[in-house]
Design a protein around this motif. Structure first.
Motif, PDB file in Angstrom:
ATOM      1  N   SER A 108      10.993  12.785   5.172  1.00 15.57           N
ATOM      2  CA  SER A 108      10.869  11.638   6.080  1.00 15.57           C
ATOM      3  C   SER A 108      10.233  10.450   5.385  1.00 15.57           C
ATOM      4  O   SER A 108       9.377   9.780   5.943  1.00 15.57           O
ATOM      5  N   CYS A 109      10.648  10.170   4.150  1.00 19.23           N
ATOM      6  CA  CYS A 109      10.126   9.015   3.427  1.00 19.23           C
ATOM      7  C   CYS A 109      10.443   7.753   4.241  1.00 19.23           C
ATOM      8  O   CYS A 109      11.586   7.543   4.655  1.00 19.23           O
ATOM      9  N   TYR A 110       9.440   6.910   4.410  1.00 15.68           N
ATOM     10  CA  TYR A 110       9.529   5.815   5.380  1.00 15.68           C
ATOM     11  C   TYR A 110       8.548   4.728   4.960  1.00 15.68           C
ATOM     12  O   TYR A 110       7.450   5.029   4.465  1.00 15.68           O
ATOM     13  N   PRO A 111       8.895   3.453   5.122  1.00 16.67           N
ATOM     14  CA  PRO A 111       8.009   2.367   4.675  1.00 16.67           C
ATOM     15  C   PRO A 111       6.880   2.078   5.669  1.00 16.67           C
ATOM     16  O   PRO A 111       6.968   1.176   6.493  1.00 16.67           O
ATOM     17  N   TRP A 112       5.826   2.837   5.604  1.00 15.08           N
ATOM     18  CA  TRP A 112       4.721   2.724   6.558  1.00 15.08           C
ATOM     19  C   TRP A 112       4.132   1.321   6.669  1.00 15.08           C
ATOM     20  O   TRP A 112       3.835   0.866   7.777  1.00 15.08           O
ATOM     21  N   PRO A 113       3.888   0.590   5.550  1.00 16.64           N
ATOM     22  CA  PRO A 113       3.249  -0.725   5.681  1.00 16.64           C
ATOM     23  C   PRO A 113       4.062  -1.718   6.518  1.00 16.64           C
ATOM     24  O   PRO A 113       3.487  -2.628   7.109  1.00 16.64           O
ATOM     25  N   THR A 114       5.390  -1.552   6.560  1.00 16.94           N
ATOM     26  CA  THR A 114       6.211  -2.497   7.315  1.00 16.94           C
ATOM     27  C   THR A 114       6.732  -1.932   8.637  1.00 16.94           C
ATOM     28  O   THR A 114       7.034  -2.702   9.552  1.00 16.94           O
TER      29      THR A 114
ATOM     30  N   ASP B 238      19.615   6.425   1.111  1.00 17.34           N
ATOM     31  CA  ASP B 238      18.743   7.594   1.177  1.00 17.34           C
ATOM     32  C   ASP B 238      17.388   7.294   0.532  1.00 17.34           C
ATOM     33  O   ASP B 238      17.283   7.160  -0.691  1.00 17.34           O
ATOM     34  N   SER B 239      16.356   7.172   1.341  1.00 18.61           N
ATOM     35  CA  SER B 239      15.007   6.911   0.834  1.00 18.61           C
ATOM     36  C   SER B 239      14.464   8.141   0.104  1.00 18.61           C
ATOM     37  O   SER B 239      14.896   9.268   0.354  1.00 18.61           O
ATOM     38  N   ASN B 240      13.502   7.907  -0.766  1.00 17.01           N
ATOM     39  CA  ASN B 240      12.841   9.017  -1.444  1.00 17.01           C
ATOM     40  C   ASN B 240      11.425   8.590  -1.803  1.00 17.01           C
ATOM     41  O   ASN B 240      10.981   7.499  -1.434  1.00 17.01           O
ATOM     42  N   ALA B 241      10.711   9.447  -2.498  1.00 18.80           N
ATOM     43  CA  ALA B 241       9.317   9.168  -2.818  1.00 18.80           C
ATOM     44  C   ALA B 241       9.166   7.939  -3.712  1.00 18.80           C
ATOM     45  O   ALA B 241       8.117   7.289  -3.718  1.00 18.80           O
ATOM     46  N   GLU B 242      10.209   7.612  -4.483  1.00 18.30           N
ATOM     47  CA  GLU B 242      10.124   6.472  -5.399  1.00 18.30           C
ATOM     48  C   GLU B 242      10.640   5.174  -4.793  1.00 18.30           C
ATOM     49  O   GLU B 242      10.306   4.093  -5.269  1.00 18.30           O
TER      50      GLU B 242
ATOM     51  N   GLY C 148       0.809  -1.214   0.000  1.00 21.98           N
ATOM     52  CA  GLY C 148       0.000   0.000   0.000  1.00 21.98           C
ATOM     53  C   GLY C 148       0.837   1.256   0.000  1.00 21.98           C
ATOM     54  O   GLY C 148       2.044   1.224  -0.271  1.00 21.98           O
ATOM     55  N   GLY C 149       0.201   2.384   0.286  1.00 21.34           N
ATOM     56  CA  GLY C 149       0.854   3.680   0.260  1.00 21.34           C
ATOM     57  C   GLY C 149       2.099   3.719   1.110  1.00 21.34           C
ATOM     58  O   GLY C 149       2.122   3.165   2.204  1.00 21.34           O
ATOM     59  N   GLN C 150       3.125   4.350   0.602  1.00 21.98           N
ATOM     60  CA  GLN C 150       4.435   4.476   1.243  1.00 21.98           C
ATOM     61  C   GLN C 150       5.210   3.174   1.252  1.00 21.98           C
ATOM     62  O   GLN C 150       6.260   3.090   1.907  1.00 21.98           O
ATOM     63  N   GLY C 151       4.708   2.181   0.530  1.00 22.49           N
ATOM     64  CA  GLY C 151       5.446   0.919   0.476  1.00 22.49           C
ATOM     65  C   GLY C 151       5.377   0.274  -0.891  1.00 22.49           C
ATOM     66  O   GLY C 151       5.547  -0.933  -1.024  1.00 22.49           O
ATOM     67  N   GLU C 152       5.134   1.111  -1.907  1.00 23.37           N
ATOM     68  CA  GLU C 152       4.953   0.559  -3.255  1.00 23.37           C
ATOM     69  C   GLU C 152       6.250   0.061  -3.875  1.00 23.37           C
ATOM     70  O   GLU C 152       6.249  -0.863  -4.684  1.00 23.37           O
ATOM     71  N   HIS C 153       7.373   0.680  -3.519  1.00 22.89           N
ATOM     72  CA  HIS C 153       8.658   0.304  -4.110  1.00 22.89           C
ATOM     73  C   HIS C 153       9.672   0.092  -2.987  1.00 22.89           C
ATOM     74  O   HIS C 153      10.279   1.040  -2.495  1.00 22.89           O
ATOM     75  N   MET C 154       9.835  -1.170  -2.613  1.00 24.96           N
ATOM     76  CA  MET C 154      10.676  -1.516  -1.475  1.00 24.96           C
ATOM     77  C   MET C 154      11.945  -2.255  -1.902  1.00 24.96           C
ATOM     78  O   MET C 154      11.895  -3.153  -2.741  1.00 24.96           O
ATOM     79  N   VAL C 155      13.050  -1.862  -1.304  1.00 23.50           N
ATOM     80  CA  VAL C 155      14.316  -2.560  -1.486  1.00 23.50           C
ATOM     81  C   VAL C 155      14.761  -3.036  -0.112  1.00 23.50           C
ATOM     82  O   VAL C 155      14.760  -2.262   0.848  1.00 23.50           O
ATOM     83  N   VAL C 156      15.133  -4.307  -0.012  1.00 17.27           N
ATOM     84  CA  VAL C 156      15.565  -4.870   1.262  1.00 17.27           C
ATOM     85  C   VAL C 156      17.080  -5.004   1.249  1.00 17.27           C
ATOM     86  O   VAL C 156      17.673  -5.542   0.300  1.00 17.27           O
ATOM     87  N   LEU C 157      17.704  -4.490   2.298  1.00 20.57           N
ATOM     88  CA  LEU C 157      19.157  -4.444   2.416  1.00 20.57           C
ATOM     89  C   LEU C 157      19.605  -5.447   3.476  1.00 20.57           C
ATOM     90  O   LEU C 157      19.182  -5.352   4.630  1.00 20.57           O
ATOM     91  N   GLU C 158      20.451  -6.372   3.106  1.00 21.53           N
ATOM     92  CA  GLU C 158      20.859  -7.429   4.030  1.00 21.53           C
ATOM     93  C   GLU C 158      22.132  -7.058   4.777  1.00 21.53           C
ATOM     94  O   GLU C 158      23.173  -6.783   4.169  1.00 21.53           O
ATOM     95  N   ASN C 159      22.059  -7.052   6.102  1.00 18.03           N
ATOM     96  CA  ASN C 159      23.263  -6.898   6.909  1.00 18.03           C
ATOM     97  C   ASN C 159      24.033  -8.206   6.924  1.00 18.03           C
ATOM     98  O   ASN C 159      23.440  -9.293   6.959  1.00 18.03           O
ATOM     99  N   THR C 160      25.362  -8.108   6.908  1.00 16.94           N
ATOM    100  CA  THR C 160      26.239  -9.275   6.942  1.00 16.94           C
ATOM    101  C   THR C 160      27.364  -8.981   7.939  1.00 16.94           C
ATOM    102  O   THR C 160      27.481  -7.863   8.442  1.00 16.94           O
TER     103      THR C 160
END
Length: 203
Positions: free
Chosen positions: A107-113, A155-159, A82-94
């Protein structure tokens, strides 16, 4: 003589504050109720969704592969979209890479998660400093990163919005997926913290 001035709140923020004040004056809400609602959105409901995503990735290798290849689709598999989570990239810590996220412009932020962004995430201090001196900022969160570990700031953004997949904590073998989700913290999915220790977790 020059004077520094605090930037006034935005029009929406002023309207929200006016409505909140009016409702408080009429006894329709209480400050405690408002604080409780904010805490639920910031720390309980929203981050629980992300925690389920992380726990699934920790226990299901195929899901983890899909999550890293297409975060949006894999997260949607668990019903979070949904909104604020349409384009998500997951970054793996190692063991050699630690990721941390920010939105330097707003303050772009993944609200659904992750629910509502914490106040500090929106602050100008965090937004400006974490890209310049990430190790120092992380240390102020109580997170010390070894010199041999590379710190990557995203750096998150609207996209595009990011979710950090933290490393599974040692000693969590044998825990159920639900128990593992209980170890995942909001800050560990931003990159400013780590998952909780499994000590005392229910299998």
């Amino acid at each position: 003589m020059s004077h520094s001035h605090t930037k006034p709140p935005s029009d929406p923020a002023l309207r929200i504050k006016a409505i909140e004040t009016l409702m408080l004056e009429k006894g329709l809400i209480s400050l405690e109720a408002v604080d409780e609602f904010i805490d639920i959105c910031e720390n309980r409901i929203g981050p629980r969704n992300g925690a389920k995503v992380v726990a699934r990735a920790w226990t299901d290798a195929e899901y983890r592969k899909r999550l890293l290849a297409d975060g949006t689709a894999a997260i949607a598999e668990l019903g979070f979209q949904g909104g604020q989570g349409e384009h998500m990239v997951v970054l793996e810590n190692t063991p050699l890479v630690h990721n941390v996220t920010v939105c330097t412009l707003c303050s772009c932020y993944p609200w659904p998660t992750l629910g509502l962004p914490p106040v500090w995430y929106k602050s100008s201090a965090y937004r400006s400093r974490v890209v310049i001196e990430p190790r120092k900022v992380l240390s102020e969160f109580g997170l010390s990163i070894e010199d041999e570990v590379e710190v990557r700031v995203w750096d998150s953004n609207a996209e595009m919005r990011y979710l950090v997949l933290p490393m599974r904590p040692a000693g969590s073998d044998g825990l159920s997926e639900d128990a593992l989700a209980g170890l995942v913290t909001r800050d560990s999915m931003i990159g400013t913290g780590l998952p909780k220790s499994p000590q005392g977790a229910e299998p």
